[in-house]
Scaffold this motif. Structure first.
Motif: not given
Length: 164
Positions: A148-164
Motif C-alpha cells: 500500500a505504501d508503494l502505491v501511495v508513494t508513486v501517486g505522490r511522486i506523480k503529483q510532485v513531478v507534474e507540478k514542476g
C-alpha cells in the motif's frame, strides 16, 4: 504509474532523497552523510515517523526513528535503488527501488518496488519472540502495508513531478 514528464525529470526527483518527505509515507526527509548525493556508494540518513496503527500488535518501531541507506544503483533516467544498512553499517538485502521507462508521447512510467531477500536486522528483532503462526501473520500484514505504501508513494511522486 504514468507521469507526464521525461524519465530524466522523474529521475531528478526520485534520486533527491532529502525531498522524500514530500512523497514517502514514513520518511520525512533526511540528509546525505557520505559520498556525493545520489551516487552509488553514497549514504543517506533518513528521518522517519511511523504511526501507532501499523501492525499494532507487533513490536515494530513507532514514532520517530532514523535509518541509514546506501545507494546501490544510480542510472539517470532509468533506475535508482538503495539498500538499508544494519547497525554495523553493512548494506542488507533490503532494497528499495524506482525504475523509470519512457513512453511514446514523451512521458514516463514509474515503478516503485521493494525486495528483501534475507530478513533485516530490524525484522529479525521484531519476529524473534514470535511463534510460526505469529510470524506468518506479521509478514502478511507487513507485506500489505509495504504494498500500500508503494502505491501511495508513486501517486505522490506523480503529483510532485507534474507540478514542476
Amino acid at each position: 504509474m504514468r507521469i507526464s514528464a521525461t524519465p530524466d525529470e522523474v529521475y531528478s526527483v526520485i534520486s533527491d532523497l532529502p525531498r522524500c518527505g514530500e512523497w514517502s509515507t514514513e520518511c520525512r526527509g533526511g540528509s546525505w552523510v557520505s559520498g556525493a548525493p545520489a551516487e552509488v556508494g553514497s549514504v543517506f540518513r533518513g528521518d522517519n515517523l511511523r504511526s501507532p496503527d501499523v501492525v499494532p500488535w507487533a513490536p515494530v518501531v513507532r514514532g520517530a526513528w532514523h535509518t541509514h541507506a546506501e545507494v546501490v544503483a544510480a542510472e539517470p533516467g532509468r533506475t535508482f535503488r538503495w539498500a538499508m544498512r544494519d547497525t554495523a553499517g553493512r548494506a542488507q538485502e533490503s532494497v528499495w527501488a524506482f525504475d523509470v521507462t519512457a513512453v511514446e508521447d514523451g512521458g514516463s512510467v514509474l515503478v516503485h518496488h521493494f525486495r528483501m531477500d534475507a530478513a533485516t536486522e530490524g525484522i529479525r528483532g521484531i519476529t524473534a519472540g514470535m511463534d510460526q503462526d505469529a510470524r506468518r501473520r506479521f509478514f502478511a500484514e507487513w507485506g500489505e502495508k509495504v504494498a500500500a505504501d508503494l502505491v501511495v508513494t508513486v501517486g505522490r511522486i506523480k503529483q510532485v513531478v507534474e507540478k514542476g
